[in-house]
Write an enzyme that holds these catalytic residues in place. Structure first.
Site, mmCIF file in Angstrom:
data_model
loop_
_atom_site.group_PDB
_atom_site.id
_atom_site.type_symbol
_atom_site.label_atom_id
_atom_site.label_comp_id
_atom_site.label_asym_id
_atom_site.label_seq_id
_atom_site.Cartn_x
_atom_site.Cartn_y
_atom_site.Cartn_z
ATOM 1 N N ASP A 87 -2.106 -5.352 13.771
ATOM 2 C CA ASP A 87 -2.834 -4.975 14.984
ATOM 3 C C ASP A 87 -3.992 -5.948 15.156
ATOM 4 O O ASP A 87 -4.296 -6.725 14.247
ATOM 5 C CB ASP A 87 -3.359 -3.532 14.877
ATOM 6 C CG ASP A 87 -4.213 -3.325 13.635
ATOM 7 O OD1 ASP A 87 -3.634 -3.056 12.553
ATOM 8 O OD2 ASP A 87 -5.441 -3.459 13.720
ATOM 9 N N ARG B 206 -0.673 -8.454 -3.791
ATOM 10 C CA ARG B 206 -0.679 -7.403 -2.768
ATOM 11 C C ARG B 206 0.063 -7.917 -1.543
ATOM 12 O O ARG B 206 -0.189 -9.028 -1.066
ATOM 13 C CB ARG B 206 -2.131 -7.047 -2.410
ATOM 14 C CG ARG B 206 -2.269 -6.311 -1.103
ATOM 15 C CD ARG B 206 -3.664 -5.735 -0.894
ATOM 16 N NE ARG B 206 -3.970 -5.576 0.522
ATOM 17 C CZ ARG B 206 -3.422 -4.665 1.320
ATOM 18 N NH1 ARG B 206 -2.541 -3.817 0.852
ATOM 19 N NH2 ARG B 206 -3.753 -4.599 2.600
ATOM 20 N N GLY C 20 0.814 -1.208 0.000
ATOM 21 C CA GLY C 20 0.000 0.000 0.000
ATOM 22 C C GLY C 20 0.850 1.261 0.000
ATOM 23 O O GLY C 20 0.557 2.230 -0.694
HETATM 24 N N1 HPA Z 1 -8.598 -2.195 9.573
HETATM 25 C C1 HPA Z 1 -8.485 -2.016 8.267
HETATM 26 N N2 HPA Z 1 -7.350 -2.127 7.620
HETATM 27 C C2 HPA Z 1 -6.249 -2.438 8.320
HETATM 28 C C3 HPA Z 1 -6.295 -2.643 9.681
HETATM 29 C C4 HPA Z 1 -7.529 -2.517 10.348
HETATM 30 O O1 HPA Z 1 -7.636 -2.687 11.568
HETATM 31 N N3 HPA Z 1 -5.031 -2.933 10.111
HETATM 32 C C5 HPA Z 1 -4.239 -2.904 9.013
HETATM 33 N N4 HPA Z 1 -4.980 -2.609 7.927
#
Ligand code: HPA
Length: 258
Positions: free
Chosen positions: A227, A88, A21
């Site tokens: 996360d 990706r 990204g």
């Molecule tokens: N939400 C959406 N996209 C993401 C997240 C998330 O918690 N973490 C990394 N990309």
């Protein structure tokens, strides 16, 4: 001839493209993983490079964030630059309770709330799915094979200790949610998705898969869990880059072996 969003000439891109990204990740992959990488586009700061890996031409181009952004770049690569396969390499939030930061999800399918994917064909709920050969090759590179549970320690773990393996995370094959909304507050939707086997949430895979289907090309998303939705967890910047490199390695192995 350049396209509206890519400033490269025909032939500047390899048939295989890695797509993070973040433009700085694209630059980092070009500088640290590819050989003889040269910058081929920088329109809007979306950096693209072409070089080689193990003697095979490979390009890397950032996608930006979200389904509209990745759809633009994937369409232009597939339609105007002769690109055949896009993988990706992204991050995702872990949804399923067994996921930890540093785990990797190979997304064989991507649920979505995006209307441009969901309503692609009138009256049909479009199924955004990865290309089987790329999925299978990435899974195999991670040590996952049919008949075994769809999870494994990543390849760099093979000779590692248990502690290292836990720190490095595991690799899963499963479905993700490609959401249009990062700051969504809808716990009941997330719970239902987890109850239906969804592993993680990100924001691009379904768009990439839909464009690949439309253009008759191939695509896969490999996401590092950065996360967790339902628990506190964090990674240092250095840890995040290290883990990210392992997704890059799986993507390159998929290109070589699919
Ligand atoms: N939400 C959406 N996209 C993401 C997240 C998330 O918690 N973490 C990394 N990309």
């Amino acid at each position: 001839m350049a396209t509206p969003h890519i400033g490269a000439e025909p032939g500047d891109f390899a048939p295989d493209v890695l797509m993070p990204g973040d433009p700085r990740r694209a630059q980092r992959i070009a500088e640290t993983v590819l050989t003889d990488a040269r910058l081929v586009t920088e329109v809007r700061g979306i950096l693209g490079y072409t070089g080689t890996f193990d003697g095979r031409p490979v390009s890397v181009l950032a996608s930006g964030m979200g389904i509209p952004s990745i759809s633009i770049y994937a369409t232009e690569l597939f339609r105007f630059y002769g690109v055949e396969r896009i993988i990706r390499i992204g991050t995702a939030g872990g949804m399923a309770p067994h996921l930890e930061v540093g785990d990797v999800v190979i997304a064989h399918a991507a649920h979505t709330d995006s209307s441009i994917v969901g309503n692609k064909i009138p009256q049909i709920h479009f199924s955004a799915a990865a290309t089987f050969s790329l999925t299978a090759a990435a899974a195999e590179a991670a040590g996952i094979s049919p008949g075994k549970p769809a999870r494994a320690a990543p390849p760099s773990d093979a000779a590692g200790t248990r502690r290292r393996r836990r720190k490095n995370g595991r690799v899963y094959v499963g479905a993700v949610l490609s959401s249009d909304v990062f700051y969504a507050n809808r716990p009941e939707v997330n719970e239902a998705l987890v109850a239906h086997g969804t592993l993680a949430v990100e924001m691009e895979a379904a768009g990439l898969y839909a464009v690949a289907a439309q253009e008759g090309k191939q695509a896969l998303a490999i996401c590092t869990i950065s996360d967790l939705l339902f628990r506190e967890a964090s990674l240092s910047a250095a840890e995040r880059e290290l883990l990210f490199d392992r997704s890059v390695a799986l993507g390159l192995a998929a290109f070589a072996n699919a």
